[in-house]
Design a protein around this motif. Sequence first.
Motif, PDB file in Angstrom:
ATOM      1  N   SER A   1      29.821  37.501  29.088  1.00  0.00           N
ATOM      2  CA  SER A   1      30.058  38.564  30.072  1.00  0.00           C
ATOM      3  C   SER A   1      30.503  39.850  29.399  1.00  0.00           C
ATOM      4  N   GLY A   2      31.249  39.734  28.286  1.00  0.00           N
ATOM      5  CA  GLY A   2      31.677  40.927  27.564  1.00  0.00           C
ATOM      6  C   GLY A   2      30.505  41.698  26.993  1.00  0.00           C
ATOM      7  N   ALA A   3      29.544  40.979  26.402  1.00  0.00           N
ATOM      8  CA  ALA A   3      28.362  41.637  25.856  1.00  0.00           C
ATOM      9  C   ALA A   3      27.539  42.282  26.959  1.00  0.00           C
ATOM     10  N   PHE A   4      27.449  41.625  28.123  1.00  0.00           N
ATOM     11  CA  PHE A   4      26.680  42.182  29.239  1.00  0.00           C
ATOM     12  C   PHE A   4      27.370  43.419  29.811  1.00  0.00           C
ATOM     13  N   ALA A   5      28.694  43.359  29.974  1.00  0.00           N
ATOM     14  CA  ALA A   5      29.424  44.486  30.566  1.00  0.00           C
ATOM     15  C   ALA A   5      29.293  45.744  29.724  1.00  0.00           C
ATOM     16  N   ASP A   6      29.245  45.600  28.392  1.00  0.00           N
ATOM     17  CA  ASP A   6      29.144  46.762  27.515  1.00  0.00           C
ATOM     18  C   ASP A   6      27.811  47.488  27.647  1.00  0.00           C
TER      19      ASP A   6
ATOM     20  N   GLN B   1      38.894  37.122  33.311  1.00  0.00           N
ATOM     21  CA  GLN B   1      39.946  37.345  32.317  1.00  0.00           C
ATOM     22  C   GLN B   1      39.505  38.359  31.257  1.00  0.00           C
ATOM     23  N   GLY B   2      38.254  38.242  30.812  1.00  0.00           N
ATOM     24  CA  GLY B   2      37.761  39.153  29.789  1.00  0.00           C
ATOM     25  C   GLY B   2      37.566  40.567  30.276  1.00  0.00           C
ATOM     26  N   ASN B   3      37.532  40.750  31.605  1.00  0.00           N
ATOM     27  CA  ASN B   3      37.277  42.080  32.169  1.00  0.00           C
ATOM     28  C   ASN B   3      38.545  42.797  32.610  1.00  0.00           C
ATOM     29  N   ILE B   4      39.696  42.129  32.600  1.00  0.00           N
ATOM     30  CA  ILE B   4      40.935  42.732  33.101  1.00  0.00           C
ATOM     31  C   ILE B   4      41.324  43.955  32.273  1.00  0.00           C
ATOM     32  N   LEU B   5      41.387  43.808  30.964  1.00  0.00           N
ATOM     33  CA  LEU B   5      41.797  44.922  30.106  1.00  0.00           C
ATOM     34  C   LEU B   5      40.796  46.076  30.150  1.00  0.00           C
ATOM     35  N   PRO B   6      39.479  45.839  29.960  1.00  0.00           N
ATOM     36  CA  PRO B   6      38.536  46.961  30.039  1.00  0.00           C
ATOM     37  C   PRO B   6      38.578  47.688  31.383  1.00  0.00           C
TER      38      PRO B   6
ATOM     39  N   VAL C   1      40.013  43.958  47.921  1.00  0.00           N
ATOM     40  CA  VAL C   1      40.984  44.997  47.555  1.00  0.00           C
ATOM     41  C   VAL C   1      40.369  46.012  46.591  1.00  0.00           C
ATOM     42  N   LEU C   2      39.476  45.559  45.711  1.00  0.00           N
ATOM     43  CA  LEU C   2      38.882  46.470  44.725  1.00  0.00           C
ATOM     44  C   LEU C   2      38.063  47.581  45.373  1.00  0.00           C
ATOM     45  N   TRP C   3      37.581  47.370  46.605  1.00  0.00           N
ATOM     46  CA  TRP C   3      36.864  48.445  47.297  1.00  0.00           C
ATOM     47  C   TRP C   3      37.796  49.606  47.622  1.00  0.00           C
ATOM     48  N   LEU C   4      39.099  49.343  47.674  1.00  0.00           N
ATOM     49  CA  LEU C   4      40.066  50.415  47.942  1.00  0.00           C
ATOM     50  C   LEU C   4      40.200  51.369  46.762  1.00  0.00           C
ATOM     51  N   GLU C   5      39.620  50.990  45.608  1.00  0.00           N
ATOM     52  CA  GLU C   5      39.684  51.880  44.453  1.00  0.00           C
ATOM     53  C   GLU C   5      38.939  53.190  44.713  1.00  0.00           C
ATOM     54  N   ILE C   6      37.922  53.160  45.569  1.00  0.00           N
ATOM     55  CA  ILE C   6      37.134  54.366  45.854  1.00  0.00           C
ATOM     56  C   ILE C   6      37.990  55.428  46.549  1.00  0.00           C
TER      57      ILE C   6
ATOM     58  N   ARG D   1      32.058  48.112  35.560  1.00  0.00           N
ATOM     59  CA  ARG D   1      32.966  46.976  35.350  1.00  0.00           C
ATOM     60  C   ARG D   1      33.710  46.593  36.628  1.00  0.00           C
ATOM     61  N   ILE D   2      34.020  47.570  37.457  1.00  0.00           N
ATOM     62  CA  ILE D   2      34.768  47.242  38.672  1.00  0.00           C
ATOM     63  C   ILE D   2      33.906  46.417  39.628  1.00  0.00           C
ATOM     64  N   HIS D   3      32.585  46.659  39.645  1.00  0.00           N
ATOM     65  CA  HIS D   3      31.695  45.852  40.479  1.00  0.00           C
ATOM     66  C   HIS D   3      31.522  44.452  39.877  1.00  0.00           C
ATOM     67  N   LEU D   4      31.484  44.388  38.540  1.00  0.00           N
ATOM     68  CA  LEU D   4      31.437  43.077  37.889  1.00  0.00           C
ATOM     69  C   LEU D   4      32.686  42.261  38.217  1.00  0.00           C
ATOM     70  N   HIS D   5      33.832  42.936  38.282  1.00  0.00           N
ATOM     71  CA  HIS D   5      35.088  42.264  38.606  1.00  0.00           C
ATOM     72  C   HIS D   5      35.000  41.625  39.990  1.00  0.00           C
ATOM     73  N   LYS D   6      34.419  42.342  40.935  1.00  0.00           N
ATOM     74  CA  LYS D   6      34.251  41.800  42.288  1.00  0.00           C
ATOM     75  C   LYS D   6      33.358  40.554  42.256  1.00  0.00           C
ATOM     76  N   ILE D   7      32.302  40.620  41.457  1.00  0.00           N
ATOM     77  CA  ILE D   7      31.379  39.478  41.358  1.00  0.00           C
ATOM     78  C   ILE D   7      32.073  38.269  40.744  1.00  0.00           C
ATOM     79  N   TYR D   8      32.818  38.486  39.658  1.00  0.00           N
ATOM     80  CA  TYR D   8      33.497  37.376  38.984  1.00  0.00           C
ATOM     81  C   TYR D   8      34.487  36.687  39.913  1.00  0.00           C
ATOM     82  N   ILE D   9      35.285  37.491  40.631  1.00  0.00           N
ATOM     83  CA  ILE D   9      36.270  36.903  41.545  1.00  0.00           C
ATOM     84  C   ILE D   9      35.556  36.236  42.719  1.00  0.00           C
ATOM     85  N   GLY D  10      34.426  36.818  43.139  1.00  0.00           N
ATOM     86  CA  GLY D  10      33.639  36.197  44.195  1.00  0.00           C
ATOM     87  C   GLY D  10      33.128  34.831  43.787  1.00  0.00           C
TER      88      GLY D  10
END
Length: 558
Positions: A397-402, A450-455, A516-521, A408-417
């Motif tokens: 996932s790290g290689a794909f996100a880069d 977990q790998g996407n939290i810091l980025p 909750v991540l949609w509230l980032e907008i 990344r914020i949309h990927l975060h939604k997918i991972y938690i989903g």
Amino acid sequence: MPVANGIEMSSIIVNNATNQTQSSPSSTNNKKHANGKRPSLHNTNPLIVNSKQYVEPPDGGWGWVIVVAVWFDNMLVIGMLKSLGVLFPAFRSYFQESAGAISWINSISLSMRATAAPLSAALSNKYGERKVVALGGVLVVIGLIMSVYATSPYYLYGSLGCVTGVGFAFASLPALTMIGRYFKVRRSLANGLSRSGGAATFFLAPLLQLLVTNYGWQGCLLIVAGLELHLIACALLFRPLRLKEELQFEPTTTLKNHRDSQMQPHTFHDEFTESDGFKPGLVAHRAISDRQKLKMMQQEVEKRVQQYGVTESLIVDHFPQIEPVYQPKQKSTLDFSLLLNPKWAVITLNLVLTQFGYSITLVHTVARAKLLGIGEYESAMLLSFVGLSEVVAQLSSGAFADRQYIKRIHLHKIYIGVMAIATACSLLCNSFLTMAIYCVIFGCGSGSWQGNILPLTVDTLGVRTLRSAYGFCLFFSGVCGQLIGPPIAGMMFDATQSYMYSFILATICFFIASFVLWLEIPAAKFVRRKEEKARKNSTVVSNDEDYDILMQEISGLA
């Protein structure tokens, strides 16, 4: 050169033999590089400020050494924390205490790693990551050696729980933030590679079991203390890095230095070679024959200055004869203003909810499997499936996100989903095979998360505030997620004698966290409007003398 309303104007380069801008004490040696660009905050050329070099994240080079060092750091901190449970049967046998009393040792250690995160961030801001990680390694070793002399589990609450736990906090957070400072383009990949060290439980747990069998728990802790000394070696590899994001442009000082240099006596020479880069007197880089265009440019610059003030881009792009001055941004020990930042609130609330659900599922998966009639060995294997899936997911996932196909914020939604859907479907599991499939899918989602939290934290809040932002995030997620989640799930089981309701609660937390991540907008829009308003109030030029300097540079071409 484009100006405000898209008017194409020729670059103005005004040079004089002895009228070159003097390097100020805060900005030295920032001459044009071979690529023809003057160093600035918006290109890759390094800036020299107060004799110190500020750069962009290198995205490689020594950064890969940092990745290896953080991998070992995660192995010695997270991997060891997960493996210390091997000692609990030995503790129960030696102290003749209940499982509840013994389990508090690990709970305190985990919670101290979270609650001490803001303190770790504050020390990192003041002294740098290298010293704080080294201090953490020393505290971990001291706590382990103290634990050898324990006569009761309450003694271990202080030594192995508090002292070692604080040491783990000091050794962990600064190491993780180093990835965010050294990487930008490959940040997700580097973070995934380094975080995979936390999966070292696969060989640390059997190793600790072997040590306990042969040397007892006291001898095991002494040997572990020797292993933890390697945290100091990791700290020595954390080479400090000054980032250009930590600088700010000083318009008033820039124009003042230029004005002072203009007032110095001039000595003109008759001949200059082309390599000198200038000719005597005021010379236009491209001949501007149309005075009307010159007038229009003057009006456009005037409009831009009145709207936005004297900005770095205005100086660097349109007035290359003026050398911009930079100063390090004032750095607080701990940035408490983040607590009022709605973007930080969104990221933290998301992390708290996800950590709450993750802790419930991770802690109670084995117990739930046993309740379904799955054997003890097979039940324990389920966590291995989760761990292996997390490692693979973190790397892929790290290689794909880069590649930035998806933010990344949309990927975060997918991972938690994925975690939410897998946990919801697990309510239908009733065999080892179905539980194993659930653990693999859940591990893929949780590892990617977990790998996407810091980025994601860096993308949302920036590198400059990363230490404080990540420290506060870990504090609240540790206290409200890791510490509270499993006990609440345990109480629900005591009341119902079923883990179904606990896993339903975890599923609800995952779905809410993703929403909750949609509230980032709206949060980002609010922060952007607030910053634009503050910038307009602070950057509009109130000093007519500063404005006159820019107008003189243009009118000198007439």
